[in-house]
Design an enzyme around this catalytic site. Sequence first.
Site, mmCIF file in Angstrom:
data_model
loop_
_atom_site.group_PDB
_atom_site.id
_atom_site.type_symbol
_atom_site.label_atom_id
_atom_site.label_comp_id
_atom_site.label_asym_id
_atom_site.label_seq_id
_atom_site.Cartn_x
_atom_site.Cartn_y
_atom_site.Cartn_z
ATOM 1 N N TYR A 231 -16.744 15.584 -15.742
ATOM 2 C CA TYR A 231 -17.067 14.155 -15.756
ATOM 3 C C TYR A 231 -18.169 13.855 -14.732
ATOM 4 C CZ TYR A 231 -16.328 9.145 -15.190
ATOM 5 O OH TYR A 231 -16.504 7.786 -15.102
ATOM 6 N N ARG B 293 0.841 -1.208 0.000
ATOM 7 C CA ARG B 293 0.000 0.000 0.000
ATOM 8 C C ARG B 293 0.871 1.251 0.000
ATOM 9 N NH1 ARG B 293 -1.368 2.020 4.550
ATOM 10 N NH2 ARG B 293 -2.092 0.112 5.551
ATOM 11 N N LYS C 110 -8.350 5.102 -19.433
ATOM 12 C CA LYS C 110 -8.654 5.577 -20.782
ATOM 13 C C LYS C 110 -7.409 5.495 -21.670
ATOM 14 C CE LYS C 110 -12.456 6.310 -18.550
ATOM 15 N NZ LYS C 110 -12.844 7.595 -17.983
ATOM 16 N N ASP D 79 -7.925 17.741 -14.818
ATOM 17 C CA ASP D 79 -8.176 16.353 -15.205
ATOM 18 C C ASP D 79 -7.766 16.234 -16.674
ATOM 19 O OD1 ASP D 79 -9.287 13.958 -16.128
ATOM 20 O OD2 ASP D 79 -10.968 14.062 -14.715
HETATM 21 C C1 PLP Z 1 -13.321 7.977 -16.664
HETATM 22 C C2 PLP Z 1 -13.006 9.318 -16.159
HETATM 23 C C3 PLP Z 1 -12.810 9.550 -14.791
HETATM 24 C C4 PLP Z 1 -12.985 8.459 -13.750
HETATM 25 O O1 PLP Z 1 -12.044 7.452 -13.870
HETATM 26 P P1 PLP Z 1 -12.290 5.924 -13.424
HETATM 27 O O2 PLP Z 1 -11.015 5.280 -13.787
HETATM 28 O O3 PLP Z 1 -13.475 5.426 -14.177
HETATM 29 O O4 PLP Z 1 -12.552 5.937 -11.964
HETATM 30 C C5 PLP Z 1 -12.487 10.832 -14.392
HETATM 31 N N1 PLP Z 1 -12.370 11.848 -15.279
HETATM 32 C C6 PLP Z 1 -12.566 11.665 -16.597
HETATM 33 C C7 PLP Z 1 -12.432 12.821 -17.524
HETATM 34 C C8 PLP Z 1 -12.892 10.399 -17.090
HETATM 35 O O5 PLP Z 1 -13.100 10.238 -18.407
#
Ligand code: PLP
Length: 393
Positions: free
Chosen positions: A98, A46, A195, A170
């Site tokens: 998001y 962790r 992603k 983000d």
């Molecule tokens: C998918 C996504 C998230 C969240 O991520 P997870 O891996 O699904 O928890 C946050 N911000 C954006 C822009 C995303 O596309």
Amino acid sequence: MRQETRTIVATTHTDPAYGSIGTPIYQTSNFRFKKPGESTGFDYTRSGNPTRATLEDVLADLEGGAKAVAIATGMAAIATVLSHFDRGAHIIATHDCYGGTARLLRLLETQGKLEVSFVDLGDPVAVRNEIRPETACLWIETPSNPLLQVVDVRALVALAKVYGLLVAVDNTFLSPFFFRPLELGADVVVHSTTKWLNGHSDVVGGAIVARTRELGGRFYYLANALGTTTGSFDSWLVLRGIKTLAVRMKQHEANAQQVAEFLSQHPAVSEVYYPGLPTHATHALAKEQFSGFGGVISFRIANGTINEVLAGTKIFSLAESLGGVESLIEHPATMSHASMAPELRERAGITNDLIRISIGIEHADDLIQDLSSALGQATPKLHSQNAFSFRAE
Ligand SMILES: *Cc1c(COP(=O)(O)O)cnc(C)c1O
């Protein structure tokens, strides 16, 4: 070094023990101490793991940050960053962020932990008007999801500096291959590595990258305290994905540009949102701040029924998420953004006529053919009374 080279070098020269070309997976929860009080640098996974540490070094390198922390999911990364703020802190977030981020911010607000304003960050006057003594953070997503509006990060950073606000970006939608917000003065970048960074739709992961060592240390402390760090196998998968980030992103983008141009000519499509189109409202800003436009496109269906289009593709899978090698199609109002409050959704332009697609690395001609035949089924039902009917209504 250019990003194409960096992704390879950073993910290859990683094993000090045997010089293995592939990164070893340290699938262990704990590590033997050399003697009391003297660890190898790792004691418990962790808190630290060599495979994860490699991913963290690679992510910091790609984003131009001082330190990264690899987190279990994108949402866990966002939750970890938000846990940095004291009770009552005020966050200004982009109004079309998001869905999961909006849900978490609302939850923290309902619990009295944070105060939140959702603002159009493309409107500098609106942002300035929201700043109060308790304001602690500007939460930016660019391009936004799903309408792909680009905001001026440089200008927002300048405004934030005046008021001493932390700037968080983000950067999931472009990946560090196309955008490096820390270079424009942002303090922290978060990712859903699920992603583009991983890119193969086989892992859920997140990351936090800080511009300074000090802030990075704070996020490391919080991630370890909350237990949001990710495991070694998932870290290894993301590292493996990053090796092909450059070639994937170039292909995603080249395909997306062609698909966006096709859609903008199609009679059944009333509007196309892709920052690479010269007609896109924030194209000039995108060109100035990014080195590419990414692989996500949204569009509105003119007269047809949306269900036929969503169900009519054979190559595009009807699925949420984005950033994988395979193309996806989805309906934000009832899928990716269903958790958003309806009035916020409406205000952000996420209406029932909107479709979002994530462009994969297939051949662009096949993708266009697939969309063309799906759109053909929907085209103009001029006298249909429920042209926009969908199960959400
Ligand atoms: C998918 C996504 C998230 C969240 O991520 P997870 O891996 O699904 O928890 C946050 N911000 C954006 C822009 C995303 O596309």
